[in-house]
Every structure is written in structure tokens, then in C-alpha cells.
Design a protein around this motif. Structure first.
Motif, PDB file in Angstrom:
ATOM      1  N   ARG A  13      17.248   6.609 -10.673  1.00  0.00           N
ATOM      2  CA  ARG A  13      17.803   6.814  -9.331  1.00  0.00           C
ATOM      3  C   ARG A  13      17.772   5.555  -8.474  1.00  0.00           C
ATOM      4  NH1 ARG A  13      14.871  10.272  -6.152  1.00  0.00           N
ATOM      5  NH2 ARG A  13      12.998  10.018  -7.386  1.00  0.00           N
ATOM      6  N   ALA A  14      17.068   4.518  -8.911  1.00  0.00           N
ATOM      7  CA  ALA A  14      16.873   3.313  -8.095  1.00  0.00           C
ATOM      8  C   ALA A  14      18.107   2.417  -8.109  1.00  0.00           C
ATOM      9  CB  ALA A  14      15.665   2.534  -8.606  1.00  0.00           C
TER      10      ALA A  14
ATOM     11  N   ASP B 276      11.711   3.150   2.210  1.00  0.00           N
ATOM     12  CA  ASP B 276      12.109   4.001   1.078  1.00  0.00           C
ATOM     13  C   ASP B 276      12.067   3.220  -0.238  1.00  0.00           C
ATOM     14  OD1 ASP B 276      12.770   6.326  -0.192  1.00  0.00           O
ATOM     15  OD2 ASP B 276      14.907   6.214   0.263  1.00  0.00           O
TER      16      ASP B 276
ATOM     17  N   ILE C 196      12.379   7.586 -11.796  1.00  0.00           N
ATOM     18  CA  ILE C 196      12.579   6.754 -10.600  1.00  0.00           C
ATOM     19  C   ILE C 196      13.608   5.669 -10.912  1.00  0.00           C
ATOM     20  CG2 ILE C 196      11.471   5.037  -9.114  1.00  0.00           C
ATOM     21  CD1 ILE C 196      10.746   7.882  -8.335  1.00  0.00           C
TER      22      ILE C 196
ATOM     23  N   TYR D 188       9.757   2.624  -3.748  1.00  0.00           N
ATOM     24  CA  TYR D 188       8.739   3.192  -4.629  1.00  0.00           C
ATOM     25  C   TYR D 188       7.992   2.037  -5.277  1.00  0.00           C
ATOM     26  CZ  TYR D 188       6.718   5.653  -8.633  1.00  0.00           C
ATOM     27  OH  TYR D 188       5.857   6.141  -9.570  1.00  0.00           O
TER      28      TYR D 188
ATOM     29  N   SER E 167      13.987   0.068  -5.181  1.00  0.00           N
ATOM     30  CA  SER E 167      14.707   0.400  -3.950  1.00  0.00           C
ATOM     31  C   SER E 167      15.401   1.735  -4.150  1.00  0.00           C
ATOM     32  CB  SER E 167      15.735  -0.671  -3.611  1.00  0.00           C
ATOM     33  OG  SER E 167      15.115  -1.907  -3.439  1.00  0.00           O
ATOM     34  N   MET E 168      15.040   2.713  -3.345  1.00  0.00           N
ATOM     35  CA  MET E 168      15.588   4.056  -3.496  1.00  0.00           C
ATOM     36  C   MET E 168      16.635   4.392  -2.435  1.00  0.00           C
ATOM     37  SD  MET E 168      13.853   4.714  -6.122  1.00  0.00           S
ATOM     38  CE  MET E 168      14.354   6.373  -6.440  1.00  0.00           C
ATOM     39  N   ASP E 169      16.757   3.584  -1.403  1.00  0.00           N
ATOM     40  CA  ASP E 169      17.646   3.855  -0.269  1.00  0.00           C
ATOM     41  C   ASP E 169      19.088   3.492  -0.611  1.00  0.00           C
ATOM     42  OD1 ASP E 169      18.784   4.313   2.182  1.00  0.00           O
ATOM     43  OD2 ASP E 169      17.593   2.829   3.262  1.00  0.00           O
ATOM     44  N   GLU E 170      19.975   4.467  -0.565  1.00  0.00           N
ATOM     45  CA  GLU E 170      21.386   4.216  -0.879  1.00  0.00           C
ATOM     46  C   GLU E 170      22.049   3.351   0.182  1.00  0.00           C
ATOM     47  OE1 GLU E 170      25.323   6.904  -1.337  1.00  0.00           O
ATOM     48  OE2 GLU E 170      23.549   7.603  -2.394  1.00  0.00           O
TER      49      GLU E 170
END
Length: 167
Positions: free
Chosen positions: A20-21, A48, A17, A50, A84-87
Motif C-alpha cells: 500500500r506504500a 502518515d 504495508i 509507517y 510513506s502511506m499518504d496518497e
């Protein structure tokens, strides 16, 4: 108590995770009820984000050799991590925590540190970082700045034309 395999699985999951965060918030959740944490999880899912409650020693192992390694010194006490996973909105985790803290009942949560773009910020920077524009907002602000001179020129030319037609 977690077995060695379970601990390794948790570290692997959080490491994946973290890779990618876009940003990370570490907050101490001591004193919050299960209902309050559930409400936070609902806000996080919508943005979005995690969320993970994790032992500090496992978090340090999971964040080693990542952009978030600088937060290790702030991992003290019962910590919840918000990635934060949202691009499109790289600070969505910061926004979710900020919105959660607006409710007076949730003030027991204490933000320890934030990592965004590899830079470490103290928890007191939460409001400033949460007010950063999203990608779409930044693009629209930029386009408004580009459009303004052309719009003013067109309005000036139209005013000159109207003046000449009136005369």
C-alpha cells in the motif's frame, strides 16, 4: 529471539504495508538514542509514515515481489524502514527523515537508499526528493500557470480601457 510464527507475522505485516506504500526510505540508525528514535516516530505518525525497525533478512523477504525489492542491496547494518502511506503526499517518509536530520544531534542517522515510484535513489538524493511538491502544491502550481495568461490579458484590456477613458 523471534519464533518462526513471529517472524512470519512480521514479514506478512511489512509485506502488506509495502503493497500500500508509495515510497520507502531505508536509513541506518546506529548511534541514535531511544529519545531520538521516539522523536522520529512522533514526526512519522504526524505525516502518515509507517516506521519499522526490522532484521535485514526479514525485510528482504517482506519486500520480495514488491515495488521496493530494488532496495535489498542497501539493507546492511541496523536499518529502519520508513514507508510513506499518504496518497496526497507520496514522499511523506522522505520529508519526515529530512526534517529529522535537520537537527544537528540526529546527524548520526545515515540514509542508505530511497525508492519512489519504483525507482531506486541513493541516500544523497534525500534533499532533492524531500523538496518535491505535495499533490495539493502541484495542483496549485499548475493552476497558477494556467491562470497567468488570462490574468495578464484581463490586466492589459483594463489598462487599454483606462487609457481610452482618460483621453
Amino acid at each position: 529471539m523471534l519464533t518462526l510464527q513471529e517472524k512470519q507475522a512480521v514479514v506478512a505485516e511489512v509485506s502488506e504495508i509495502a503493497s500500500r506504500a508509495h515510497s520507502l526510505v531505508a536509513a541506518e540508525y546506529r548511534g541514535l538514542t531511544v529519545a531520538q528514535l521516539t522523536a522520529l516516530r512522533e514526526k512519522a505518525r504526524a505525516g502518515d509514515v509507517y516506521l519499522r525497525v526490522i532484521k535485514n533478512s526479514l525485510a528482504k523477504r517482506a519486500l520480495a515481489n514488491s515495488n521496493f525489492e530494488s532496495i535489498n542491496d542497501h539493507l546492511v547494518g541496523p536499518i529502519i524502514l520508513a514507508f510513506s502511506m499518504d496518497e496526497e503526499d507520496p514522499v511523506s517518509g522522505v520529508r519526515a527523515i529530512h526534517e529529522f536530520l535537520k537537527d544537528k544531534a540526529n546527524e548520526k542517522m545515515a540514509v542508505k537508499a530511497i525508492v519512489h515510484d519504483g525507482a531506486l535513489y541513493e541516500g544523497s538524493e534525500l534533499e532533492r526528493i524531500a523538496s518535491l511538491p505535495t499533490k495539493d502544491q502541484a495542483i496549485s502550481m499548475f493552476l497558477a500557470v494556467l491562470k497567468a495568461p488570462v490574468q495578464k490579458l484581463a490586466a492589459t484590456l483594463a489598462a487599454v480601457r483606462d487609457q481610452k477613458e482618460a483621453a
